[in-house]
Design a protein around this motif. Structure first.
Motif, PDB file in Angstrom:
ATOM      1  N   GLU A 101      89.864  46.493  35.453  1.00 11.96           N
ATOM      2  CA  GLU A 101      88.508  47.018  35.627  1.00 11.96           C
ATOM      3  C   GLU A 101      87.491  45.916  35.307  1.00 11.96           C
ATOM      4  N   PRO A 102      86.427  45.777  36.121  1.00  5.11           N
ATOM      5  CA  PRO A 102      85.510  44.639  36.004  1.00  5.11           C
ATOM      6  C   PRO A 102      84.935  44.389  34.610  1.00  5.11           C
ATOM      7  N   SER A 103      84.596  45.435  33.864  1.00  2.00           N
ATOM      8  CA  SER A 103      84.029  45.186  32.534  1.00  2.00           C
ATOM      9  C   SER A 103      85.079  44.614  31.586  1.00  2.00           C
ATOM     10  N   TRP A 104      86.339  45.060  31.710  1.00  2.00           N
ATOM     11  CA  TRP A 104      87.409  44.488  30.896  1.00  2.00           C
ATOM     12  C   TRP A 104      87.701  43.057  31.332  1.00  2.00           C
ATOM     13  N   ARG A 105      87.650  42.804  32.640  1.00  2.00           N
ATOM     14  CA  ARG A 105      87.867  41.449  33.137  1.00  2.00           C
ATOM     15  C   ARG A 105      86.827  40.501  32.544  1.00  2.00           C
ATOM     16  N   ALA A 106      85.566  40.947  32.530  1.00  2.00           N
ATOM     17  CA  ALA A 106      84.499  40.129  31.947  1.00  2.00           C
ATOM     18  C   ALA A 106      84.748  39.910  30.454  1.00  2.00           C
ATOM     19  N   PHE A 107      85.211  40.958  29.766  1.00  2.00           N
ATOM     20  CA  PHE A 107      85.512  40.832  28.338  1.00  2.00           C
ATOM     21  C   PHE A 107      86.588  39.776  28.109  1.00  2.00           C
ATOM     22  N   PHE A 108      87.679  39.835  28.897  1.00  2.00           N
ATOM     23  CA  PHE A 108      88.777  38.889  28.712  1.00  2.00           C
ATOM     24  C   PHE A 108      88.382  37.475  29.123  1.00  2.00           C
ATOM     25  N   GLN A 109      87.503  37.350  30.114  1.00  2.00           N
ATOM     26  CA  GLN A 109      87.004  36.025  30.457  1.00  2.00           C
ATOM     27  C   GLN A 109      86.220  35.461  29.275  1.00  2.00           C
ATOM     28  N   GLY A 110      85.415  36.313  28.653  1.00  2.00           N
ATOM     29  CA  GLY A 110      84.690  35.896  27.451  1.00  2.00           C
ATOM     30  C   GLY A 110      85.633  35.568  26.319  1.00  2.00           C
ATOM     31  N   PHE A 111      86.699  36.342  26.190  1.00  2.00           N
ATOM     32  CA  PHE A 111      87.695  36.084  25.158  1.00  2.00           C
ATOM     33  C   PHE A 111      88.333  34.717  25.368  1.00  2.00           C
ATOM     34  N   ASP A 112      88.756  34.440  26.600  1.00  2.00           N
ATOM     35  CA  ASP A 112      89.361  33.136  26.891  1.00  2.00           C
ATOM     36  C   ASP A 112      88.372  32.007  26.618  1.00  2.00           C
ATOM     37  N   PHE A 113      87.112  32.210  27.001  1.00  2.00           N
ATOM     38  CA  PHE A 113      86.090  31.193  26.740  1.00  2.00           C
ATOM     39  C   PHE A 113      85.914  31.004  25.235  1.00  2.00           C
ATOM     40  N   GLY A 114      85.866  32.113  24.506  1.00  3.37           N
ATOM     41  CA  GLY A 114      85.709  32.040  23.052  1.00  3.37           C
ATOM     42  C   GLY A 114      86.871  31.329  22.389  1.00  3.37           C
ATOM     43  N   MET A 115      88.079  31.534  22.925  1.00  2.00           N
ATOM     44  CA  MET A 115      89.249  30.860  22.366  1.00  2.00           C
ATOM     45  C   MET A 115      89.137  29.346  22.558  1.00  2.00           C
ATOM     46  N   GLU A 116      88.522  28.941  23.649  1.00  6.97           N
ATOM     47  CA  GLU A 116      88.387  27.514  23.917  1.00  6.97           C
ATOM     48  C   GLU A 116      87.245  26.882  23.134  1.00  6.97           C
ATOM     49  N   SER A 117      86.171  27.655  22.861  1.00  6.59           N
ATOM     50  CA  SER A 117      84.976  27.060  22.271  1.00  6.59           C
ATOM     51  C   SER A 117      84.746  27.433  20.805  1.00  6.59           C
ATOM     52  N   ALA A 118      85.590  28.247  20.224  1.00  7.69           N
ATOM     53  CA  ALA A 118      85.389  28.674  18.839  1.00  7.69           C
ATOM     54  C   ALA A 118      85.665  27.540  17.870  1.00  7.69           C
ATOM     55  N   HIS A 119      85.026  27.610  16.713  1.00  3.56           N
ATOM     56  CA  HIS A 119      85.314  26.662  15.644  1.00  3.56           C
ATOM     57  C   HIS A 119      86.674  27.011  15.058  1.00  3.56           C
ATOM     58  N   GLU A 120      87.280  26.046  14.403  1.00  5.55           N
ATOM     59  CA  GLU A 120      88.595  26.281  13.826  1.00  5.55           C
ATOM     60  C   GLU A 120      88.568  27.504  12.913  1.00  5.55           C
TER      61      GLU A 120
END
Length: 169
Positions: free
Chosen positions: A30-49
């Motif tokens: 579902e599109p809203s979950w897809r957007a959430f997981f895209q944000g999750f993947d982005f957050g995993m890449e850009s988060a501080h340790e």
């Protein structure tokens, strides 16, 4: 009351299943979950340790360590499904070629201190909520023993789901 406290009470196995489906075929989620997981993947890449930061309604949100670890376990499960066949014990004469990255816990943001922690993600492999130790033992038994299964390349989510259910029952 914290406006994001609902994340601590969430049913993480459901999130893990949705994320698993997202990894297989993002367009089926579902599109809203897809957007959430895209944000999750982005957050995993850009988060501080040590931090997991996702964006919710335009504001950065730090996700609880428990939920973060649940997603790490989901990634571990997905790695076994995708690469476990590379670590099978199929040749009794010589050692198998050394493949990288390994399926070591440290590669997924987990450690030996997490082995006795229970995770809802065990539900993805028909174990229910159980310890990481039991999850890893089950994954090694299913994907890394004398017979390996390579199926994540299949483009039909229903066939992948059928194989996963068959393997874990």
């Amino acid at each position: 009351m914290d406006k994001f406290s609902f994340l601590n009470a969430a049913h993480t196995a459901h999130f893990a299943q949705l994320y698993d489906e997202y990894l297989i075929n993002p367009d089926q989620v579902e599109p809203s979950w897809r957007a959430f997981f895209q944000g999750f993947d982005f957050g995993m890449e850009s988060a501080h340790e040590g931090d997991l930061v996702v964006e919710h309604a335009g504001a950065p949100v730090v996700v609880s360590e428990n939920l973060q670890k649940e997603f790490q376990v989901v990634k571990l499960i997905d790695a076994y499904r995708s690469r476990g066949h590379l670590f099978t014990k199929t040749n009794p004469v010589r050692e198998r070629r050394n493949y990288e990255p390994k399926l070591d816990l440290v590669n997924f943001g987990l450690s030996d201190s997490d082995l006795d922690t229970s995770f809802d993600s065990g539900g993805l492999i028909s174990l229910g909520k159980t310890s990481l130790r039991k999850i890893v033992a089950h994954l090694n038994k299913v994907y890394c023993e004398s017979i390996g299964v390579e199926y994540m390349y299949i483009r039909k989510p229903n066939e992948i789901k059928w194989i996963q259910n068959w393997l874990h029952t």
